[in-house]
Design a protein around this motif. Structure first.
Motif, PDB file in Angstrom:
ATOM      1  N   GLY A   1     -43.080   4.625 -39.720  1.00  7.70           N
ATOM      2  CA  GLY A   1     -41.932   4.942 -40.544  1.00  7.70           C
ATOM      3  C   GLY A   1     -40.767   5.464 -39.734  1.00  7.70           C
ATOM      4  O   GLY A   1     -40.908   5.836 -38.566  1.00  7.70           O
ATOM      5  N   GLN A   2     -39.602   5.501 -40.361  1.00  2.00           N
ATOM      6  CA  GLN A   2     -38.401   6.084 -39.773  1.00  2.00           C
ATOM      7  C   GLN A   2     -38.054   7.372 -40.530  1.00  2.00           C
ATOM      8  O   GLN A   2     -38.244   7.445 -41.748  1.00  2.00           O
ATOM      9  CB  GLN A   2     -37.234   5.099 -39.852  1.00  2.00           C
ATOM     10  CG  GLN A   2     -37.446   3.830 -39.050  1.00  2.00           C
ATOM     11  CD  GLN A   2     -37.553   4.113 -37.555  1.00  2.00           C
ATOM     12  OE1 GLN A   2     -36.813   4.933 -37.015  1.00  2.00           O
ATOM     13  NE2 GLN A   2     -38.483   3.431 -36.886  1.00  2.00           N
ATOM     14  N   PRO A   3     -37.549   8.385 -39.835  1.00  2.96           N
ATOM     15  CA  PRO A   3     -37.219   9.640 -40.516  1.00  2.96           C
ATOM     16  C   PRO A   3     -36.307   9.451 -41.728  1.00  2.96           C
ATOM     17  O   PRO A   3     -36.473  10.127 -42.750  1.00  2.96           O
ATOM     18  CB  PRO A   3     -36.511  10.458 -39.425  1.00  2.96           C
ATOM     19  CG  PRO A   3     -37.085   9.942 -38.141  1.00  2.96           C
ATOM     20  CD  PRO A   3     -37.305   8.467 -38.382  1.00  2.96           C
ATOM     21  N   GLU A   4     -35.370   8.514 -41.634  1.00  8.31           N
ATOM     22  CA  GLU A   4     -34.431   8.286 -42.731  1.00  8.31           C
ATOM     23  C   GLU A   4     -35.137   7.791 -43.991  1.00  8.31           C
ATOM     24  O   GLU A   4     -34.684   8.072 -45.113  1.00  8.31           O
ATOM     25  CB  GLU A   4     -33.360   7.284 -42.308  1.00  8.31           C
ATOM     26  CG  GLU A   4     -32.424   7.779 -41.221  1.00  8.31           C
ATOM     27  CD  GLU A   4     -33.036   7.803 -39.835  1.00  8.31           C
ATOM     28  OE1 GLU A   4     -32.456   8.451 -38.937  1.00  8.31           O
ATOM     29  OE2 GLU A   4     -34.103   7.174 -39.629  1.00  8.31           O
ATOM     30  N   GLU A   5     -36.251   7.061 -43.814  1.00  2.75           N
ATOM     31  CA  GLU A   5     -36.988   6.567 -44.980  1.00  2.75           C
ATOM     32  C   GLU A   5     -37.646   7.709 -45.739  1.00  2.75           C
ATOM     33  O   GLU A   5     -37.739   7.684 -46.976  1.00  2.75           O
ATOM     34  CB  GLU A   5     -38.020   5.539 -44.529  1.00  2.75           C
ATOM     35  CG  GLU A   5     -37.373   4.263 -43.985  1.00  2.75           C
ATOM     36  CD  GLU A   5     -38.357   3.299 -43.359  1.00  2.75           C
ATOM     37  OE1 GLU A   5     -38.260   2.087 -43.639  1.00  2.75           O
ATOM     38  OE2 GLU A   5     -39.223   3.747 -42.581  1.00  2.75           O
ATOM     39  N   ILE A   6     -38.101   8.716 -45.010  1.00  8.99           N
ATOM     40  CA  ILE A   6     -38.685   9.887 -45.668  1.00  8.99           C
ATOM     41  C   ILE A   6     -37.576  10.712 -46.316  1.00  8.99           C
ATOM     42  O   ILE A   6     -37.720  11.219 -47.433  1.00  8.99           O
ATOM     43  CB  ILE A   6     -39.469  10.743 -44.657  1.00  8.99           C
ATOM     44  CG1 ILE A   6     -40.369   9.866 -43.772  1.00  8.99           C
ATOM     45  CG2 ILE A   6     -40.281  11.791 -45.406  1.00  8.99           C
ATOM     46  CD1 ILE A   6     -41.323   8.968 -44.513  1.00  8.99           C
ATOM     47  N   ALA A   7     -36.456  10.847 -45.631  1.00  8.52           N
ATOM     48  CA  ALA A   7     -35.327  11.601 -46.173  1.00  8.52           C
ATOM     49  C   ALA A   7     -34.838  10.996 -47.487  1.00  8.52           C
ATOM     50  O   ALA A   7     -34.516  11.731 -48.439  1.00  8.52           O
ATOM     51  CB  ALA A   7     -34.186  11.648 -45.157  1.00  8.52           C
ATOM     52  N   HIS A   8     -34.777   9.681 -47.563  1.00  7.03           N
ATOM     53  CA  HIS A   8     -34.335   9.025 -48.798  1.00  7.03           C
ATOM     54  C   HIS A   8     -35.278   9.352 -49.953  1.00  7.03           C
ATOM     55  O   HIS A   8     -34.844   9.540 -51.098  1.00  7.03           O
ATOM     56  CB  HIS A   8     -34.254   7.515 -48.598  1.00  7.03           C
ATOM     57  CG  HIS A   8     -33.144   7.107 -47.671  1.00  7.03           C
ATOM     58  ND1 HIS A   8     -33.096   5.869 -47.069  1.00  7.03           N
ATOM     59  CD2 HIS A   8     -32.054   7.763 -47.246  1.00  7.03           C
ATOM     60  CE1 HIS A   8     -32.017   5.795 -46.303  1.00  7.03           C
ATOM     61  NE2 HIS A   8     -31.370   6.929 -46.393  1.00  7.03           N
ATOM     62  N   ALA A   9     -36.573   9.434 -49.651  1.00  3.97           N
ATOM     63  CA  ALA A   9     -37.550   9.782 -50.686  1.00  3.97           C
ATOM     64  C   ALA A   9     -37.368  11.224 -51.141  1.00  3.97           C
ATOM     65  O   ALA A   9     -37.509  11.543 -52.331  1.00  3.97           O
ATOM     66  CB  ALA A   9     -38.963   9.565 -50.165  1.00  3.97           C
ATOM     67  N   ILE A  10     -37.063  12.106 -50.210  1.00  2.00           N
ATOM     68  CA  ILE A  10     -36.813  13.500 -50.567  1.00  2.00           C
ATOM     69  C   ILE A  10     -35.594  13.605 -51.480  1.00  2.00           C
ATOM     70  O   ILE A  10     -35.617  14.322 -52.488  1.00  2.00           O
ATOM     71  CB  ILE A  10     -36.635  14.351 -49.294  1.00  2.00           C
ATOM     72  CG1 ILE A  10     -37.989  14.479 -48.567  1.00  2.00           C
ATOM     73  CG2 ILE A  10     -36.080  15.740 -49.635  1.00  2.00           C
ATOM     74  CD1 ILE A  10     -37.908  15.149 -47.211  1.00  2.00           C
ATOM     75  N   VAL A  11     -34.539  12.886 -51.156  1.00  2.00           N
ATOM     76  CA  VAL A  11     -33.355  12.874 -52.011  1.00  2.00           C
ATOM     77  C   VAL A  11     -33.707  12.381 -53.418  1.00  2.00           C
ATOM     78  O   VAL A  11     -33.272  12.962 -54.423  1.00  2.00           O
ATOM     79  CB  VAL A  11     -32.236  12.007 -51.399  1.00  2.00           C
ATOM     80  CG1 VAL A  11     -31.105  11.791 -52.398  1.00  2.00           C
ATOM     81  CG2 VAL A  11     -31.691  12.664 -50.131  1.00  2.00           C
ATOM     82  N   PHE A  12     -34.516  11.339 -53.503  1.00  2.00           N
ATOM     83  CA  PHE A  12     -34.947  10.831 -54.809  1.00  2.00           C
ATOM     84  C   PHE A  12     -35.663  11.906 -55.614  1.00  2.00           C
ATOM     85  O   PHE A  12     -35.390  12.106 -56.805  1.00  2.00           O
ATOM     86  CB  PHE A  12     -35.861   9.624 -54.628  1.00  2.00           C
ATOM     87  CG  PHE A  12     -36.676   9.287 -55.855  1.00  2.00           C
ATOM     88  CD1 PHE A  12     -36.104   8.658 -56.933  1.00  2.00           C
ATOM     89  CD2 PHE A  12     -38.026   9.625 -55.921  1.00  2.00           C
ATOM     90  CE1 PHE A  12     -36.841   8.365 -58.078  1.00  2.00           C
ATOM     91  CE2 PHE A  12     -38.773   9.339 -57.049  1.00  2.00           C
ATOM     92  CZ  PHE A  12     -38.179   8.710 -58.137  1.00  2.00           C
ATOM     93  N   LEU A  13     -36.586  12.620 -54.972  1.00  2.00           N
ATOM     94  CA  LEU A  13     -37.357  13.638 -55.680  1.00  2.00           C
ATOM     95  C   LEU A  13     -36.484  14.812 -56.110  1.00  2.00           C
ATOM     96  O   LEU A  13     -36.766  15.465 -57.113  1.00  2.00           O
ATOM     97  CB  LEU A  13     -38.506  14.130 -54.799  1.00  2.00           C
ATOM     98  CG  LEU A  13     -39.638  13.124 -54.564  1.00  2.00           C
ATOM     99  CD1 LEU A  13     -40.625  13.662 -53.531  1.00  2.00           C
ATOM    100  CD2 LEU A  13     -40.366  12.795 -55.871  1.00  2.00           C
TER     101      LEU A  13
END
Length: 247
Positions: A215-227
């Motif tokens: 994974g890329q850090p930005e992909e996890i960050a986008h999920a955090i923003v969604f939550l």
């Protein structure tokens, strides 16, 4: 939740998932406290993001110390008036067979990964209850909170605990409009998790992910923003793992 004007704390915010999350929040108009033990790196990141007109401040913190975390929240409230979002992201890992694991090594992982979530949640929630407008807690768990891995005993234990701490907090504070969720990443590219750093072991990690990459850090960050933004989600641990846990 509209992030514009909201106040967010991101622990472990100097690099990796934490830094990507801080940047994602800033793009949404949030005010961000980047909290990390790495003081030199934190000051550099603060200056870089301020050059992009981000409303961001670095605060040094040791998430394994309740006094340090309490001071972090107090500093945030003094500067911005409140805490709306707490991302308990800071974490460490120690690899090794369990019968050779020292208590000191085990306790270090638990104190950062598990106690850090407790301290961050406790003091952020205190302020959220005081200002009365609710808020969001996001905990960074891991696929290794749901599946075992040889040599990761302490890390498995800490992240499994984070998953249930997330559910418990979500139940306790739902009536106060405080939502609590977690993200559970697979292996994510970073300075220490790279082909250059790991050699052939990197390829073995890639093979664990059916999607065929890390994974890329930005992909996890986008999920955090969604939550954070989705106000109907609480008590969930969102797998972002390239299919790791589907096997």
């Amino acid at each position: 939740m509209n992030l514009a004007g909201k106040v967010a704390i991101v622990t472990g915010g100097v690099s990796g998932i934490g830094l990507a999350t801080a940047k994602a929040f800033l793009l949404k108009g949030a005010k961000v406290i980047i909290a990390d033990f790495n003081e030199e790196g934190g000051q550099q990141v603060e200056q870089q993001l301020k050059q992009d007109n981000g409303d961001v401040t670095f605060v040094k913190v040791d998430v394994a110390s309740e006094a340090s975390v309490e001071k972090l929240v107090a500093t945030t409230v003094k500067q911005y008036g409140r805490v709306d979002i707490m991302v308990n992201n800071a974490g460490v890992g120690v690899l090794g067979v369990t019968h050779e694991l020292t208590y000191e090594d085990y306790h270090k992982v638990i104190s950062v990964n598990q106690d850090g979530v407790f301290f961050g949640s406790k003091h952020a929630i205190k302020n959220m209850l005081e200002h009365g407008d609710g808020g969001v807690i996001i905990n960074t768990s891991s696929v290794l909170g749901s599946v075992g891995e040889g040599g990761a005993f302490a890390y498995n234990a800490s992240k499994g605990a984070v998953n249930l701490m997330t559910k418990s907090l979500a139940l306790q504070y739902a009536e106060h409009k405080i939502r609590v969720n977690a993200v559970a990443p697979g292996y994510v590219e970073s300075g220490m998790v790279s082909k250059e750093a790991l050699g052939d072991f990197y390829d073995a990690l890639v093979d664990k992910h059916p999607i065929g990459r890390l994974g890329q850090p930005e992909e996890i960050a986008h999920a955090i923003v969604f939550l954070v933004e989705n106000e109907f989600v609480t008590g969930s641990t969102l797998m972002i793992d390239g299919g790791y846990t589907t096997q």
